[in-house]
Scaffold this motif. Structure first.
Motif, short mmCIF file in Angstrom:
data_model
loop_
_atom_site.label_atom_id
_atom_site.label_comp_id
_atom_site.label_asym_id
_atom_site.label_seq_id
_atom_site.Cartn_x
_atom_site.Cartn_y
_atom_site.Cartn_z
N GLY A 46 0.84 -1.40 0.00
CA GLY A 46 0.07 0.19 0.07
C GLY A 46 0.79 1.31 0.02
N SER A 47 0.11 2.46 -0.14
CA SER A 47 0.83 3.83 0.00
C SER A 47 0.93 4.12 1.34
CB SER A 47 -0.06 4.65 -0.70
OG SER A 47 -1.16 4.97 0.05
N GLN A 48 1.77 5.30 1.48
CA GLN A 48 1.69 5.88 2.91
C GLN A 48 0.31 6.22 3.60
OE1 GLN A 48 3.88 9.46 2.42
NE2 GLN A 48 6.19 8.28 2.43
N ASN A 49 -0.60 6.21 2.77
CA ASN A 49 -2.06 6.43 3.45
C ASN A 49 -2.54 5.33 3.93
OD1 ASN A 49 -2.15 9.13 2.50
ND2 ASN A 49 -2.93 8.76 0.41
N ASP A 50 -2.06 4.10 3.70
CA ASP A 50 -2.22 2.76 3.99
C ASP A 50 -1.40 2.34 5.28
OD1 ASP A 50 -4.15 2.79 1.74
OD2 ASP A 50 -2.61 2.10 0.67
N GLN A 51 -0.31 3.01 5.52
CA GLN A 51 0.15 2.49 6.76
C GLN A 51 -0.40 2.27 8.08
OE1 GLN A 51 3.39 5.42 6.71
NE2 GLN A 51 4.98 3.95 6.28
N GLN A 52 -1.22 3.11 8.40
CA GLN A 52 -1.86 3.04 9.65
C GLN A 52 -2.93 1.67 9.63
OE1 GLN A 52 -4.49 6.63 11.01
NE2 GLN A 52 -5.40 5.10 12.69
#
Length: 339
Positions: free
Chosen positions: A216-222
């Motif tokens: 995923g992208s950085q937006n998907d890290q959480q």
């Protein structure tokens, strides 16, 4: 023949555009195909053997900047392209081929593009129901319908060097069976299967001796961190790797190609996995597989079974997200095992 294609601005759409490039290559085996697209998409395009070169679009999505478009178009005149195919529907996307003096300029009607496009097609959505048919249809003469042409499936081919470099960089091994999980979706929450459901699939795969890689992208890290936390509370922590936000797109494509199977929301990475030939279970909540399904024979589609789906909303209008919440892990696991 030299063909200039104005490419789309989204990961999944760019993967589907390979079907057009394949169709062009089938019709014109000696054609040179160049693709203008955002710089981020270069790793996707470079995994397409049909494309001669990627040309970076210097403007962001939505920017008009006529002077920049004019300058780029004028700089392309020396290439003497024979044919331009414009995939986006916007007026501004048709400007560069016009400034480049490309004699034939093909695209769907979209915004008011009379004159900018001189091979303008009127889209009948009842005939071109799939996005990929909309793309591939532009490789053929006006009036040609999907029932009369072959629609090739994407087949991305990442460089072997990229694969070995990425495996080494992230200290990854392919000895255990790899399940790729893609829990993100840029569109919005109404496309995202719950993290606890993804965690349940991951735990089952690890308990059977496999390993899990999260993409995923950085937006998907959480979201990916949450999945890792849920998984590691009960199984071997070494068997799950969270790559979300750590890899470049080139690395993600390379590593995804090593997966044995995948589970993904309706997202760009879903199309990447399908394009790489990875057997995939694709999950559809607020959206529909009737328009942009994974283009692979090695895929299984699971969609919501409630009356309000598909609603095509970014967030659930009712706040319950039942289309995703009630998509049980047992159902996904069964589809995964049957791939």
């Amino acid at each position: 023949m030299k063909i200039f294609v104005v490419g789309p601005s989204w990961v999944g759409d760019m993967v589907m555009a390979q079907s057009l490039f394949k169709a062009l290559r089938q019709r014109f085996p000696d054609a040179r195909i160049d693709v203008l697209a955002p710089a981020w998409s270069r790793p996707i395009i470079e995994a397409m053997p049909e494309v001669h070169q990627a040309i970076d679009m210097p403007l962001g999505h939505g920017a008009l900047e006529i002077k920049t478009r004019r300058a780029l178009g004028h700089s392309l005149r020396k290439e003497k392209y024979d044919w331009a195919i414009v995939l986006p529907n916007s007026l501004k996307s048709a400007l560069i081929p016009w400034f480049a003096n490309i004699p034939r300029r093909t695209g769907w009607k979209g915004e008011m593009r009379y004159g900018l496009l001189n091979d303008l097609r009127k889209l009948d959505k009842s005939i071109f129901s799939l996005m990929v048919h909309k793309y591939v249809g532009l490789a053929y003469d006006k009036g040609t319908t999907p029932d009369s042409f072959e629609c090739p499936t994407p087949s991305l081919v990442p460089a072997a060097e990229n694969i070995s470099n990425a495996l080494q960089k992230y200290s990854l091994s392919t000895e255990q069976r790899i399940l790729a999980l893609c829990p993100g979706a840029e569109f919005g929450r109404a496309k995202k299967w719950p993290e606890r459901h993804y965690a349940e699939i991951a735990k089952r795969h690890i308990q059977e001796g496999g390993q899990v890689w999260l993409f995923g992208s950085q937006n998907d890290q959480q979201a990916c961190d949450e999945i890792v936390g849920l998984v590691c509370s009960s199984v071997n922590t070494d068997a799950v790797q969270n790559l979300a936000g750590r890899t470049s797109l080139q690395e993600a494509v390379a590593l995804m190609s090593q997966a044995d199977k995948a589970v993904a929301n309706d997202s760009g990475l879903m199309h990447v996995a399908a394009g790489l030939g990875v057997p995939i279970v694709a999950l559809f909540g607020s959206t529909s597989p009737d328009y942009t399904p994974p283009l692979s024979e090695k895929s299984a589609v699971i969609k919501a079974e409630i009356d309000c789906s598909p609603c095509f909303k970014r967030d659930c209008p009712f706040g319950h997200y039942k289309c995703l919440e009630e998509m049980a892990p047992d159902r996904v696991w069964s589809a995964l095992k049957n791939l």
